[in-house]
Design a protein around this motif. Sequence first.
Motif, PDB file in Angstrom:
ATOM      1  N   ILE A   7       1.050  -1.127   0.119  1.00 46.24           N
ATOM      2  CA  ILE A   7      -0.033  -0.158   0.078  1.00 46.24           C
ATOM      3  C   ILE A   7       0.763   1.348  -0.041  1.00 46.24           C
ATOM      4  N   VAL A   8       1.877   1.014   0.876  1.00 39.61           N
ATOM      5  CA  VAL A   8       2.791   2.358   0.612  1.00 39.61           C
ATOM      6  C   VAL A   8       3.454   2.482  -0.665  1.00 39.61           C
ATOM      7  N   ALA A   9       3.535   1.335  -1.200  1.00 36.10           N
ATOM      8  CA  ALA A   9       4.224   1.572  -2.503  1.00 36.10           C
ATOM      9  C   ALA A   9       3.364   2.353  -3.805  1.00 36.10           C
ATOM     10  N   TYR A  10       2.224   2.675  -3.384  1.00 38.92           N
ATOM     11  CA  TYR A  10       1.283   3.558  -4.179  1.00 38.92           C
ATOM     12  C   TYR A  10       1.912   4.890  -4.511  1.00 38.92           C
ATOM     13  N   PHE A  11       2.547   5.099  -3.412  1.00 37.70           N
ATOM     14  CA  PHE A  11       3.095   6.579  -3.124  1.00 37.70           C
ATOM     15  C   PHE A  11       4.634   6.682  -3.531  1.00 37.70           C
ATOM     16  N   ASP A  12       5.046   5.715  -4.073  1.00 33.64           N
ATOM     17  CA  ASP A  12       6.522   5.868  -4.395  1.00 33.64           C
ATOM     18  C   ASP A  12       6.698   7.151  -5.301  1.00 33.64           C
ATOM     19  N   GLY A  13       7.696   7.623  -5.249  1.00 30.52           N
ATOM     20  CA  GLY A  13       8.229   8.940  -5.847  1.00 30.52           C
ATOM     21  C   GLY A  13       7.539  10.301  -5.494  1.00 30.52           C
ATOM     22  N   LEU A  14       6.575  10.186  -4.535  1.00 29.02           N
ATOM     23  CA  LEU A  14       5.855  11.118  -4.105  1.00 29.02           C
ATOM     24  C   LEU A  14       6.195  11.651  -2.700  1.00 29.02           C
ATOM     25  N   VAL A  15       5.817  12.743  -2.135  1.00 31.54           N
ATOM     26  CA  VAL A  15       6.050  13.126  -0.729  1.00 31.54           C
ATOM     27  C   VAL A  15       4.959  13.191   0.086  1.00 31.54           C
ATOM     28  N   LEU A  16       4.868  12.081   0.814  1.00 29.83           N
ATOM     29  CA  LEU A  16       3.779  11.940   1.814  1.00 29.83           C
ATOM     30  C   LEU A  16       3.616  12.852   2.715  1.00 29.83           C
ATOM     31  N   VAL A  17       2.450  13.318   2.773  1.00 29.53           N
ATOM     32  CA  VAL A  17       1.769  14.414   3.887  1.00 29.53           C
ATOM     33  C   VAL A  17       1.734  13.439   5.042  1.00 29.53           C
ATOM     34  N   GLU A  18       2.157  14.358   6.068  1.00 30.60           N
ATOM     35  CA  GLU A  18       1.996  13.672   7.462  1.00 30.60           C
ATOM     36  C   GLU A  18       0.647  13.421   7.918  1.00 30.60           C
ATOM     37  N   PRO A  19       0.462  12.192   8.590  1.00 29.19           N
ATOM     38  CA  PRO A  19       1.312  11.162   9.162  1.00 29.19           C
ATOM     39  C   PRO A  19       1.712  10.341   8.224  1.00 29.19           C
ATOM     40  N   GLY A  20       1.586  10.244   6.948  1.00 30.67           N
ATOM     41  CA  GLY A  20       1.828   9.352   6.093  1.00 30.67           C
ATOM     42  C   GLY A  20       0.733   8.502   5.885  1.00 30.67           C
ATOM     43  N   VAL A  21       1.085   7.039   5.664  1.00 32.47           N
ATOM     44  CA  VAL A  21       0.210   6.214   5.218  1.00 32.47           C
ATOM     45  C   VAL A  21      -0.088   5.131   6.668  1.00 32.47           C
ATOM     46  N   VAL A  22      -1.550   5.471   6.981  1.00 30.27           N
ATOM     47  CA  VAL A  22      -2.040   5.149   8.240  1.00 30.27           C
ATOM     48  C   VAL A  22      -3.409   4.665   8.192  1.00 30.27           C
ATOM     49  N   HIS A  23      -4.170   4.131   9.207  1.00 28.78           N
ATOM     50  CA  HIS A  23      -5.422   3.683   9.501  1.00 28.78           C
ATOM     51  C   HIS A  23      -6.176   4.984   9.155  1.00 28.78           C
ATOM     52  N   PHE A  24      -7.306   4.883   8.437  1.00 27.72           N
ATOM     53  CA  PHE A  24      -8.294   5.967   8.338  1.00 27.72           C
ATOM     54  C   PHE A  24      -8.318   7.122   9.497  1.00 27.72           C
ATOM     55  N   PRO A  25      -8.819   6.396  10.710  1.00 22.52           N
ATOM     56  CA  PRO A  25      -9.093   7.232  11.912  1.00 22.52           C
ATOM     57  C   PRO A  25      -7.804   8.208  12.334  1.00 22.52           C
ATOM     58  N   GLU A  26      -6.748   7.728  11.785  1.00 23.88           N
ATOM     59  CA  GLU A  26      -5.374   8.404  12.470  1.00 23.88           C
ATOM     60  C   GLU A  26      -5.210   9.603  11.404  1.00 23.88           C
ATOM     61  N   TRP A  27      -5.687   9.493  10.375  1.00 24.29           N
ATOM     62  CA  TRP A  27      -5.291  10.786   9.334  1.00 24.29           C
ATOM     63  C   TRP A  27      -6.162  12.033   9.673  1.00 24.29           C
ATOM     64  N   HIS A  28      -5.436  12.935  10.153  1.00 23.32           N
ATOM     65  CA  HIS A  28      -5.988  14.276  10.470  1.00 23.32           C
ATOM     66  C   HIS A  28      -7.337  13.905  10.989  1.00 23.32           C
ATOM     67  N   PRO A  29      -7.507  13.496  12.184  1.00 19.31           N
ATOM     68  CA  PRO A  29      -8.918  13.335  13.020  1.00 19.31           C
ATOM     69  C   PRO A  29      -9.215  14.652  13.363  1.00 19.31           C
ATOM     70  N   ASP A  30     -10.668  14.774  13.258  1.00 21.13           N
ATOM     71  CA  ASP A  30     -11.341  15.931  13.541  1.00 21.13           C
ATOM     72  C   ASP A  30     -11.237  16.140  15.200  1.00 21.13           C
ATOM     73  N   GLU A  31     -11.232  15.104  15.990  1.00 18.37           N
ATOM     74  CA  GLU A  31     -10.795  14.919  17.311  1.00 18.37           C
ATOM     75  C   GLU A  31      -9.760  14.122  17.678  1.00 18.37           C
ATOM     76  N   ARG A  32      -9.398  14.268  18.842  1.00 19.35           N
ATOM     77  CA  ARG A  32      -8.223  13.345  19.457  1.00 19.35           C
ATOM     78  C   ARG A  32      -8.769  11.944  19.519  1.00 19.35           C
ATOM     79  N   LEU A  33      -7.992  10.920  18.973  1.00 22.23           N
ATOM     80  CA  LEU A  33      -8.343   9.442  19.143  1.00 22.23           C
ATOM     81  C   LEU A  33      -8.771   9.029  20.457  1.00 22.23           C
ATOM     82  N   PRO A  34      -9.943   8.721  20.893  1.00 28.05           N
ATOM     83  CA  PRO A  34      -9.998   8.219  22.152  1.00 28.05           C
ATOM     84  C   PRO A  34      -9.313   7.243  22.725  1.00 28.05           C
TER      85      PRO A  34
END
Length: 271
Positions: free
Chosen positions: A226-253
Motif C-alpha cells: 500500500i505504501v508503494a502506491y506513493f513511490d516517488g511522491l512526498v507523503l503528507v504527515e502522518p503518512g500512510v495510516v489507518h483512516f481514523p488516524e489521518w487528520h482526525p477531527d478530534e483526538r482519538l479516544p
Amino acid sequence: MSLIGEPEWAPPGVDPAQPSVARVHDALLGGMENFAADRSVARKLKDAVPEVVDLVWCNRAFIGRVVDFLIRETGVRQIIDLGSGLPTVENTHEVAQFADPRSRVVYVDIDPMVEPHARAILSNNPNAAAITADARDVAAVLGHPTLTRMIDLSQPTALLVIGLLHLFPDRDDPHGLVRRYMSALPSGSYLAASNMLASPSPKAQALETMLQATMGTGYFRDRPSIVAYFDGLVLVEPGVVHFPEWHPDERLPGPLAPWEELLLGGVARKP
C-alpha cells in the motif's frame, strides 16, 4: 426500487440481477439507488462482518477530511474522483465547494447508473460533473471531453483513488495504474489513495472472503504494498495510516476497533 412481486426497473445497459460495487456500497449506506441483488450482497457482507456499515462510513469520513485538507491547505482547486460510486451524503464536490466554491470536481465510475444520477444532482452546478469510464483506461478517462472541459491538466490536480484499488487484482497492475495517472499530472498535484489491509485478523479474512465470493473482487494488500502506491511522491504527515488516524477531527479516544484496522491510506504530493 420496485413493488413486491414486480420486476425492478433499470436504465439501459444496467442488469439489476448483477450486483455492482457502487450499488452495494449505496445499499450499505442506506441509499435507494440499488436493486435486490445489491441488497442481498449487502446483507451477506453485514452477516460476515457486522461492522461493515461502520467501515463504509469511516471511508466517507476519510474522503471528507482529505478533500477539505486538499482545498484548504494545498491550493489545489480541481479533483478527479476515481471509482466515486453513487451520489450520497457529503459528496466530494460538496466538501470541496464548501471550502471554496470555485473548486471543480469530476466523478468517474464504471457503473452506468452513476452518471445519470450524478447529473441530476449536479444539474445546477457548473463546477462538477460525472463520466462513465473504466478507471483502468487512463487515456479514456483523462481524454474524456467532459473531463478536459472541467479539468485543466496543466494545473495541479488532486487524484482520489479511495476505495477502488482493492477491487483490482495484481494482474491489473494497480501500482502501475496509479503511476500512469500521476505521470500525466503536473508537479504540485496530489494523490489520495487507499487499499484494504491484509492481516491475520478474522474480520479482515471474513470480509475479503465474502467480497470475493459475492462480488468476485476484493484484494487486501500488506502495508509495504500500500505504501508503494506513493513511490516517488512526498507523503503528507502522518503518512500512510489507518483512516481514523489521518487528520482526525478530534483526538482519538483510544485503540482502534478491529474493523478500523482494515483501512489504510494516505495523501502525497508530486514534487
